[in-house]
Scaffold this motif. Structure first.
Motif, short mmCIF file in Angstrom:
data_model
loop_
_atom_site.label_atom_id
_atom_site.label_comp_id
_atom_site.label_asym_id
_atom_site.label_seq_id
_atom_site.Cartn_x
_atom_site.Cartn_y
_atom_site.Cartn_z
N ASP A 124 0.80 -1.22 0.00
CA ASP A 124 0.00 0.00 0.00
C ASP A 124 0.84 1.27 0.00
N GLY A 125 2.11 1.17 -0.35
CA GLY A 125 3.03 2.29 -0.24
C GLY A 125 2.76 3.46 -1.17
N LEU A 126 1.97 3.27 -2.22
CA LEU A 126 1.66 4.35 -3.15
C LEU A 126 0.24 4.88 -2.98
N LEU A 127 -0.46 4.41 -1.97
CA LEU A 127 -1.83 4.85 -1.76
C LEU A 127 -1.89 6.09 -0.89
N PRO A 128 -2.92 6.91 -1.06
CA PRO A 128 -3.09 8.07 -0.18
C PRO A 128 -3.37 7.61 1.25
N THR A 129 -2.95 8.43 2.22
CA THR A 129 -3.18 8.07 3.62
C THR A 129 -4.51 8.59 4.13
N SER A 130 -5.09 9.56 3.41
CA SER A 130 -6.40 10.07 3.78
C SER A 130 -7.43 9.52 2.79
N ALA A 131 -8.68 9.83 3.05
CA ALA A 131 -9.76 9.35 2.18
C ALA A 131 -9.84 10.22 0.94
N ALA A 132 -8.76 10.22 0.15
CA ALA A 132 -8.68 11.08 -1.03
C ALA A 132 -9.51 10.51 -2.17
N ALA A 133 -10.29 11.34 -2.79
CA ALA A 133 -11.04 10.94 -3.98
C ALA A 133 -11.49 12.20 -4.69
N SER A 134 -11.01 12.38 -5.90
CA SER A 134 -11.42 13.56 -6.64
C SER A 134 -11.78 13.22 -8.08
N GLY A 135 -11.38 12.04 -8.51
CA GLY A 135 -11.63 11.66 -9.88
C GLY A 135 -12.77 10.66 -10.01
N ASP A 136 -13.48 10.70 -11.12
CA ASP A 136 -14.56 9.74 -11.39
C ASP A 136 -14.20 8.77 -12.51
N LEU A 137 -13.27 9.16 -13.37
CA LEU A 137 -12.94 8.36 -14.54
C LEU A 137 -12.04 7.19 -14.15
N THR A 138 -12.44 5.98 -14.54
CA THR A 138 -11.62 4.80 -14.24
C THR A 138 -10.53 4.65 -15.29
N PHE A 139 -9.51 3.86 -14.95
CA PHE A 139 -8.43 3.62 -15.90
C PHE A 139 -8.94 2.92 -17.15
N HIS A 140 -9.83 1.97 -16.97
CA HIS A 140 -10.39 1.25 -18.12
C HIS A 140 -11.10 2.20 -19.08
N ASP A 141 -11.93 3.08 -18.52
CA ASP A 141 -12.66 4.02 -19.38
C ASP A 141 -11.73 5.04 -20.02
N TRP A 142 -10.74 5.50 -19.25
CA TRP A 142 -9.77 6.45 -19.82
C TRP A 142 -9.00 5.79 -20.96
N LEU A 143 -8.57 4.56 -20.75
CA LEU A 143 -7.79 3.86 -21.78
C LEU A 143 -8.64 3.62 -23.02
N SER A 144 -9.90 3.24 -22.82
CA SER A 144 -10.80 3.01 -23.96
C SER A 144 -10.98 4.29 -24.77
N ARG A 145 -11.21 5.41 -24.09
CA ARG A 145 -11.38 6.68 -24.79
C ARG A 145 -10.10 7.08 -25.51
N ASN A 146 -8.97 6.85 -24.87
CA ASN A 146 -7.69 7.23 -25.46
C ASN A 146 -7.41 6.42 -26.71
N MET A 147 -7.72 5.13 -26.67
CA MET A 147 -7.48 4.28 -27.83
C MET A 147 -8.39 4.67 -28.98
N VAL A 148 -9.63 5.01 -28.68
CA VAL A 148 -10.58 5.43 -29.71
C VAL A 148 -10.12 6.72 -30.38
N SER A 149 -9.65 7.69 -29.55
CA SER A 149 -9.21 8.97 -30.09
C SER A 149 -7.99 8.79 -30.97
N GLN A 150 -7.09 7.84 -30.62
CA GLN A 150 -5.93 7.59 -31.43
C GLN A 150 -6.31 6.90 -32.75
N GLU A 151 -7.30 6.01 -32.66
CA GLU A 151 -7.73 5.26 -33.84
C GLU A 151 -8.33 6.18 -34.90
N TYR A 152 -9.05 7.22 -34.44
CA TYR A 152 -9.73 8.09 -35.39
C TYR A 152 -9.02 9.44 -35.57
N ALA A 153 -7.80 9.56 -35.02
CA ALA A 153 -7.07 10.82 -35.16
C ALA A 153 -6.62 11.02 -36.61
#
Length: 254
Positions: free
Chosen positions: A225-254
């Motif tokens: 757990d050495g890279l995790l926040p020590t407080s109840a930090a949460a500010s983002g809603d986008l998951t890695f899976h969704d970010w990666l999917s969007r990124n791949m789509v944008s690259q495919e159609y760039a």
């Protein structure tokens, strides 16, 4: 309100500037590209004239380079001195979650020096520690390559999209100083090897991902757990899976 962004031409600086401008805030875009150099101090007082807040997103080198200590010490001292002279009422510095646990690495030790300079400055401040940005995981994964194999320890991470981190930083800078460390992170905790497998699958990278409990994270031995926040930090809603999917789509159609 007027906010100066020092390091405005980098990944985070560019995104933070965009958020501030959308909010109708007067922004000073300061970087070496327009003659403002935090390391030498050239142009800093001019950039901070009339500014209510300063956002420090300057950076130097990579995680393994020892010159980071010299950069953050000198640049930090110059920006803090200019902020005092200019009457800046809120100094915000962007740092990294786990900085105090990663001091075996020169870069993170330098970031801790940067944080300490801010806290000892006497200025009203906010230090924002963010988890890793999704945009950096390609580099993090590639740094683990050994003889064509990606070897990663089973470390938990809680990464965040750079756009969402930028929004949080901008809003914190426009608000009252916390005079404390504030942590920001993404919506989910993931195992680093699992993220690597999803990344190589999405990018058709043939290299295998192997779990190796002896592997260090940029030269640092960490608990799970050495890279995790020590407080109840949460500010983002986008998951890695969704970010990666969007990124791949944008690259495919760039």
């Amino acid at each position: 309100m007027k906010i100066a962004v020092i390091g405005a031409s980098g990944l985070m600086g560019t995104k933070i500037v965009s958020v501030l401008e959308r909010e109708g805030i007067d922004v000073v875009k300061a970087s070496t590209s327009n003659g403002i150099d935090a390391y030498t101090g050239v142009g800093l007082e001019r950039a901070l004239a009339g500014a209510d807040a300063l956002i420090d997103v300057t950076n130097s080198g990579s995680f393994g380079e020892s010159d980071a200590f010299d950069f953050f010490r000198k640049a930090g001292a110059n920006m803090l001195a200019a902020a005092r002279t200019s009457g800046v009422s809120h100094y915000l510095a962007l740092s990294v979650v786990g900085t105090d646990r990663l001091v075996e690495n020169d870069y993170f030790r330098a970031k801790l020096v940067q944080e300490n300079l801010v806290r000892a400055s006497g200025l009203s401040f906010t230090i924002v520690r963010s988890t890793q940005f999704f945009e950096f995981f390609d580099g993090i994964v590639n740094a683990s390559a050994v003889d064509g194999v990606l070897r990663l320890a089973s470390i938990l991470v809680q990464p965040i999209a750079a756009d969402e981190a930028a929004t949080s930083v901008a809003r914190l800078a426009a608000g009252k100083p916390a005079n404390a460390i504030v942590e920001i992170a993404g919506p989910e905790r993931l195992h680093l090897p699992e993220m690597a497998r999803e990344l190589v699958t999405a990018t058709d990278d043939p290299r295998p991902v192997e779990l190796d409990h002896e592997v260090r994270y940029f030269g640092v031995s960490l608990p799970k757990d050495g890279l995790l926040p020590t407080s109840a930090a949460a500010s983002g809603d986008l998951t890695f899976h969704d970010w990666l999917s969007r990124n791949m789509v944008s690259q495919e159609y760039a």
